[in-house]
Design an enzyme around this catalytic site. Structure first.
Site, PDB file in Angstrom:
ATOM      1  CG  HIS A  77      -1.813   1.163   1.335  1.00 26.12           C
ATOM      2  ND1 HIS A  77      -2.145   1.739   2.539  1.00 26.12           N
ATOM      3  CD2 HIS A  77      -2.447   1.892   0.393  1.00 26.12           C
ATOM      4  CE1 HIS A  77      -2.948   2.761   2.333  1.00 26.12           C
ATOM      5  NE2 HIS A  77      -3.145   2.881   1.030  1.00 26.12           N
ATOM      6  CD  GLU A  80      -2.589   2.849  -3.440  1.00 27.09           C
ATOM      7  OE1 GLU A  80      -3.050   3.990  -3.221  1.00 27.09           O
ATOM      8  OE2 GLU A  80      -3.025   1.815  -2.893  1.00 27.09           O
ATOM      9  CG  HIS A  81       0.061   6.190  -0.437  1.00 23.86           C
ATOM     10  ND1 HIS A  81      -0.484   7.309   0.157  1.00 23.86           N
ATOM     11  CD2 HIS A  81      -0.873   5.208  -0.289  1.00 23.86           C
ATOM     12  CE1 HIS A  81      -1.667   7.019   0.676  1.00 23.86           C
ATOM     13  NE2 HIS A  81      -1.929   5.743   0.413  1.00 23.86           N
ATOM     14  CD  GLU A 158      -5.561   5.110   2.379  1.00 24.46           C
ATOM     15  OE1 GLU A 158      -6.047   4.078   1.880  1.00 24.46           O
ATOM     16  OE2 GLU A 158      -4.608   5.738   1.860  1.00 24.46           O
ATOM     17  CG  LEU A 328     -31.139 -11.875   3.305  1.00 20.80           C
ATOM     18  CD1 LEU A 328     -31.837 -12.908   4.204  1.00 20.80           C
ATOM     19  CD2 LEU A 328     -30.891 -12.501   1.936  1.00 20.80           C
ATOM     20  N   GLY A 331     -24.031 -13.030  -1.423  1.00 21.39           N
ATOM     21  CA  GLY A 331     -23.135 -13.115  -2.576  1.00 21.39           C
ATOM     22  C   GLY A 331     -21.697 -13.325  -2.153  1.00 21.39           C
TER      23      GLY A 331
END
Length: 412
Positions: A77, A80-81, A158, A328, A331
């Site tokens: 992560h 990514e920054h 974040e 409801l 998935g």
């Protein structure tokens, strides 16, 4: 091409492989498509839409926080920054965002369990300049020491925001309850403690670790790129070849994480969670085999269709009749290369909170009924027909949403 773009890309030395007849599209879709594999083995989807006001691109890299080193949680992560913080060709840390903002654009990125997705949109007339700046993320990122030190604070901010988000709290709770030996247990967001304090105490240079992680996992052959613009397919082909052929190909293998994160010792747990917001939710989570290889058959859609049905004889109709639930849904809730999970979520009433055991009993009674009855061909045909109609009359999505999601799907 953008007349204000000062880039001077090199000409490609090898030919790309282009195919225009393998993309199945909706009958309502008036856009043109082509797939292209660049000489560096980067697979791209080109989408030509002469009517679009915004052009967009997305790159999905097949590595996520499950690949974080054991001693540096959140490194994927953090990387990514860092790709936004200047490149060799455009060293100014704000160059990319300033260019997009000046031309009606926007950008973002996210790090998932097994992939990291970067995407942007911009006014169609300035697509080339944005693409050139975007491509440099994957060719020559800088990883300067000053940016490394400062961007940790953005990751910390974040994570602090996520602490008050019920979704992220529940996600981390699920991760903390799996096998400690499975990479799903890792803390993927990262914070100052995991990225600065712990590495510093261990004598680890986080800047060197960033470069090493990028070198180990970022390669054109494990990336998927989607371009959507006003230009004809032939021109988009030249553009993508010109700007992305220099992304290094290290011929890497996609990381694998065999084994289920939950075994007998981690299952059959009942948890009571105090939410930040006012919520009354019951969620049942069922870990199961991976579903990615079954994407053409979609067995979970059959199950979610039945469990989520709202008509007479459904779970929800009985729960509503008793005054225990409002909604409801069901998935697939997690999807990885080696495992996935299926969730049933019930929005309870105040009375329903006092009848959680009864609600669970009704759900499992219905699941038992489905097992005893077995798969029904007519139900499968019904869901197939509905899906076909939905695809046939598919509406155009915003370019940035379309490229972002499609780039991820290309790994299937």
């Amino acid at each position: 091409m953008d007349p204000n773009d000062d880039s001077s890309p090199s000409s490609p030395k090898e030919e790309s492989k282009v195919c225009t007849d393998v993309v199945e599209t909706s009958e309502q879709d008036d856009r043109s498509y082509a797939t292209i594999t660049l000489p560096n083995n980067l697979q791209c989807l080109l989408v030509s839409d002469p009517t679009t006001d915004k052009s967009s691109a997305a790159m999905d890299v097949r590595v996520g926080h499950l690949s974080d080193p054991e001693n540096i949680c959140g490194l994927a992560h953090f990387l990514e920054h860092m790709l936004f913080m200047g490149t060799e060709k455009y060293p100014d840390e704000n160059e990319y965002n300033v260019y997009l903002s000046a031309h009606g654009g926007s950008s973002n990125a996210f790090t998932d369990m097994e992939s990291t997705n970067y995407y942007f949109d911009v006014s169609a007339e300035h697509f080339i300049g944005a693409l050139d700046r975007f491509a440099q993320f994957f060719i020559h990122p800088l990883f300067t020491q000053s940016a490394t030190d400062r961007e940790m604070n953005a990751v910390e901010s974040e994570n602090s925001k996520n602490l008050q988000n019920d979704f992220w709290r529940a996600f981390q709770l699920q991760k903390s309850l799996c096998k400690p030996s499975h990479p799903f247990s890792k803390f993927g967001s990262g914070n100052l403690e995991t990225l600065r304090d712990i590495p510093k105490k261990a004598g680890v240079d986080i800047q060197k670790e960033l470069i090493a992680f990028h070198e180990k996992f970022y390669s054109s052959n494990v990336m998927k790129l989607v371009l959507l613009g006003k230009e004809p397919i032939a021109e988009l082909e030249k553009i993508v070849t010109t700007y992305f052929a220099d992304v290094p190909n290290k011929s890497l293998s996609v990381p694998k994480f065999p084994g289920m994160p939950y075994g007998p010792d981690q299952l059959s747990k009942r948890l009571h969670v105090v939410p930040v917001r006012e919520l009354r939710t019951l969620e049942l989570i069922f870990p199961m085999r991976e579903m990615e290889t079954l994407y053409l058959k979609k067995p979970t859609r059959y199950i979610s269709h039945l469990i989520g049905h709202e008509g007479m004889g459904s779970i929800l109709s009985l729960l509503k009749e008793n005054g225990w639930a409002n909604e409801l849904s069901a998935g697939e809730s997690r999807s990885c290369t080696d495992w996935s999970s299926f969730s049933i979520s019930v929005d309870l009433t105040d009375t329903g909170l006092d009848h959680v055991d009864d609600v669970v009993e009704i759900i499992f009674a219905y699941l038992t009924l489905l097992k005893n009855e077995g798969p029904q061909e007519w139900i499968h045909e019904e869901t197939s027909t509905v899906a076909a109609c939905s695809f046939r009359f598919l509406s155009k999505r915003d370019p940035i949403d379309y490229t972002c999601s499609t780039a991820g799907f290309m790994h299937l």
